[in-house]
Design an enzyme around this catalytic site. Sequence first.
Site, short mmCIF file in Angstrom:
data_model
loop_
_atom_site.label_atom_id
_atom_site.label_comp_id
_atom_site.label_asym_id
_atom_site.label_seq_id
_atom_site.Cartn_x
_atom_site.Cartn_y
_atom_site.Cartn_z
N GLY A 158 -12.09 0.64 4.52
CA GLY A 158 -12.43 2.02 4.14
C GLY A 158 -11.65 3.01 4.98
N GLU A 194 0.65 -6.17 12.76
CA GLU A 194 0.89 -7.20 11.75
C GLU A 194 2.00 -6.77 10.79
OE1 GLU A 194 0.15 -10.18 11.39
OE2 GLU A 194 -1.42 -10.42 12.88
N GLU A 240 8.32 5.90 2.04
CA GLU A 240 8.88 7.17 2.52
C GLU A 240 8.39 7.46 3.94
OE1 GLU A 240 7.75 6.63 -0.54
OE2 GLU A 240 9.70 6.74 -1.49
#
Lengths: 363, 392
Positions: free
Chosen positions: B127, B244, B379
């Site tokens: 979330g 990661e 981007e």
Amino acid sequence: MRRSEQTRAEDTLLRDTSRRFLEDTYAWDEGRSRRADRADHWRFAAELGWFALGLPERLGGLEGDGNQLLSILEEAGRVLHDAPLLANVLLAPKALSAMNEAVAIPLAEKLAAGEIRFAYVPDGSVHLSRSTMRLEGRSGVALGAAEATHWLVAVGSRSVDGASLLLLPANDAVRRTDFRLIDGRSASTLHFEDLAIPDDAALARGETAFRLLEDLNDRAVIGGCAEAFGALEGGLGLTVDYLKQRTQFGAPLSSFQAVQHKMAESFCEIEQMRSLLLWGAVALDASPDERAQAASALKVFLGREGLTAASRCIQVSGGIGLTEDYRIGHVYKRLQTVAALFGSTEAHIARLGDLFIPSTPPA
Amino acid sequence: MDAFFTADEIAFRDEVRAFIRENLPTDLAQKTRDGIHLAREDMARWNTILDKRGWAVHHWPTEYGGPGWTPIQRFIFEAECASADAPPLSVFGLYLVGPTIYTFGSSEQRARYLPGIRSGEAFWCQGYSEPDAGSDLAAVRTTARKVEGGWIIDGSKAWTSEGHFADLMICLARTNPNVKPQTGLSLFIVDMKAKGISLQPVITIDSGHSVNTTFMDSVFVPDDGLIGGVDKGWTYAKFLLSHERTNNAQVHRSRREFTRLKDLAAALPGSGGRRLIDEPAMCRRFTLVEANLVSLEVTVLRILADQTEGREPGPEASIVKIIGSELQQRITELAMEVLGEEGVKVEHEGDSLLAQEAQGWTKRHLFRRVVTIYAGSNEIQKTIIARSVLGM
């Protein structure tokens, strides 16, 4: 890539020493005055061990590995070096290793000392008659052939039966057309017109020669790409520095996102090329298939992404990027030259396709 | 690319390969080949099998149940899993929540939540994003208000992947409105069955349901649901995103999909009695993707080799999200070229090879548009490279 701390320390020392030497003696300058002291320069390079590094110990060499050999070529590329280092650092040591030791040892000594120079003479349409030992046909583009004392001549490289690798002393009896390449290097085409070849000039014939020629050409590809990579990496650094200084619309060009993203894209391409070069360095001594894959993948990447990265540097530099006095255009020309030599981009795409997609379906 | 691996690593690869051959159920491999959004039960089954062998949380430290592998061993393990069509493990639990909890959580939280992630019994969702906070994560508006014994959370979360079957959510909420946007955020563990949570499915362009919008209306989270310190959430979230990076490259999935696509194009007829893959233009496109795939593989390997030898990865690590995601898209773009007209049909006639394969590839192709957007859009990544690597 997987290296001990000690090897890494040696790598760093070699690279730093090479870079310092090249920047001191060969740094880019608009007047090109650096050409004056060429003989000295070659001798210093020999003293640094550049030509002994690729030779095995039994030939009095330093037995350096692929990473170290390529690092010299990369650093030479960074200053847009225009002497024929590739043939002498990466190709001649391989050819000498394949020769009869009695003949190879004195040649290796002289190569290491910088007393003789080899040129790699790629195959064009050269044919050797086995019965008469006469050589006929035209070579491909041979870098540094005019200055060389010895030519490594690829013959009949398209077929196992016709293949030979010849070692010839540079020879006035051979008609030579000399020319310059767009990146400032000198090269020649050799015209063999019924030239009689002594028996002992053939280092290898038939299948052995065919494999050796593939090996040499892959080495030329991998080494050429290392030079191009060094030039490109230097070019990106130059361009980014320029963008930070050049002000337009009241702000440095480096602050514009459109420009930033172009440089980030070039950075991505350069890092991938660095990865492929790491593979190429390991592949120099791997199986012929792996070596061929690494070489062709590098060449394809250089001819597409590498050239794109370099042309972006010209684009963001603006008008100055088009001028003969500014370095970035010469970086582009070096890349374009390497892309054209030792097999075109499309030829390497086709070769890579043959390697990755075998023409008969797997059983 | 065997030249990159040591003899021990090759032996390790053989061990992993043998284990997968003996333990991966064929129906799971088939489901992985066919589908794109796997069911919870399917992911959990494989997770449990791996856990029994001690391999489920292969990148966690040994003290939390990891097998103690080097980064290169993990690369080999993941490559073998992908090439055998093993189901993907839950990204959120294993890669995101686990490391967050063992790095920043309390010992009580570690004892309570890590075993469920390891065994595959507990499913988590993320979330972070909100309708008005996508790439600009600092704009999070969901609030957490301190009350007696806990917190009250109000707000909505966007793009909640797997939220419809997750047990728990790791939730970024604003605990301090009076400071700089980045410094007033905290991380909470939210029970998805808590009162006040409702979900609305979001159907993506592949007509699939994997993401949701999550509404939180006065959801109570007890005090022990706060991870680490109050107002430290941004630091924790950022730590993980950089932690990661190589996972984002999805290099193993790309290799497997590309191999399958090559097989498909070799099985399909082209013109003039040739195989489709032998048509020069098709062969050329495959070759170009191969050149890019191999450069991605070596790039990831080089980062992991650095980590294995104790060196922090250099700036090259920041490029793998960009090049990995672009490549994933190029592979399915090529698949659409291979499929031709069959690729744009929603319903397929007959049971030809093309008809069987088309739907999976088309759905993957459509859904894959997400990979250049999520985990920090490309981007954003380029701006990061320009600023922090190139100093622009």
